[in-house]
Design a protein around this motif. Sequence first.
Motif, PDB file in Angstrom:
ATOM      1  N   ARG A  47     -28.595 -18.320  23.323  1.00 15.72           N
ATOM      2  CA  ARG A  47     -29.869 -18.079  24.050  1.00 15.72           C
ATOM      3  C   ARG A  47     -30.045 -16.528  24.096  1.00 15.72           C
ATOM      4  O   ARG A  47     -30.992 -16.020  23.885  1.00 15.72           O
ATOM      5  CB  ARG A  47     -29.903 -18.697  25.292  1.00 15.72           C
ATOM      6  N   ASP A  66     -22.814 -13.090  32.230  1.00 14.68           N
ATOM      7  CA  ASP A  66     -23.214 -14.072  31.330  1.00 14.68           C
ATOM      8  C   ASP A  66     -24.627 -13.668  30.763  1.00 14.68           C
ATOM      9  O   ASP A  66     -25.709 -13.865  31.853  1.00 14.68           O
ATOM     10  CB  ASP A  66     -23.023 -15.377  31.990  1.00 14.68           C
ATOM     11  N   GLY A  79     -26.797 -14.751  28.604  1.00 19.26           N
ATOM     12  CA  GLY A  79     -27.856 -15.914  28.752  1.00 19.26           C
ATOM     13  C   GLY A  79     -28.371 -16.271  30.000  1.00 19.26           C
ATOM     14  O   GLY A  79     -29.428 -16.378  30.283  1.00 19.26           O
TER      15      GLY A  79
HETATM   16 MG   LIG Z   1     -23.985 -17.988  28.175  1.00 13.29          MG
END
Ligand SMILES: [Mg+2]
Length: 216
Positions: A84, A208, A210
């Motif tokens: 993503r 993170d 995404g």
């Molecule tokens: Mg991720």
Amino acid sequence: MVSQLRVYVPEHPLVKHWLAIARDENTPTVLFKTAMTELGRWLTYEAARHWLPTLDTTVKTPLAECPATLVDPRVPIAIVPILRAGLALLDGAQTLLPLSSIYHLGLARNEETLEASCYLNKLPESFAPETRVLILEPMLATGGSILSALGEITARGADPSLIRVISIVAAPPALQKLSEKYPALNIYTAIIDEGLNSKGYIVPGLGDAGDRAFGT
Ligand SMILES: [Mg+2]
Ligand SMILES: O=P(O)(O)OC[C@H]1O[C@H](OP(=O)(O)OP(=O)(O)O)[C@H](O)[C@@H]1O
Ligand SMILES: O=c1cc[nH]c(=O)[nH]1
């Protein structure tokens, strides 16, 4: 000539500024997304410098004819966002490359094994040999995801020397693997960080990517 992986870290105040905003743990999702869009834009601008094919021609100004250079519309340009997190770089890249085709590739890293698996592949059956391919992959950590993406893309005929990777944070383990497997590759990143923690996250990194881009 033996080719060697090239990693560019543009010395630009806008790149540094938006990287600082993206790294800050207090940056809310909507501003994080803005930072990623801006980093996508400026890193694409840098990557395009010696990569976008041009066409020499002439144009007539209201006063006289003069030499002119255009982006060559005959050479295909492909953008491959790695879902993503790579989607967060797409708006910035696409505004600079409006004639490009976008081919989505969805990869998820297993949190225990750190191996990437593919859940969506919208790549074409093959790329014309001269196609310029821009991969949007914000985090180069263990390198598993980018190697998996490059495997799929080069298996479809893309020339590694015509591929540019835009990343935000790159870590040495990924760069080491890329230099062994794809020495002709060119990478544009906002920063090269120290390394990975025991969970495979880049330190200091930005967390993170995404989750931060999509508020999950
Ligand atoms: Mg991720
Ligand atoms: O170099 P690696 O060790 O493979 O790590 C990098 C990958 O990890 C993250 O993806 P993630 O699997 O978290 O998916 P997401 O983008 O959907 O969050 C990131 O967006 C990269 O794709
Ligand atoms: O630090 C990291 C490593 C992999 N994926 C991320 O989103 N962040």
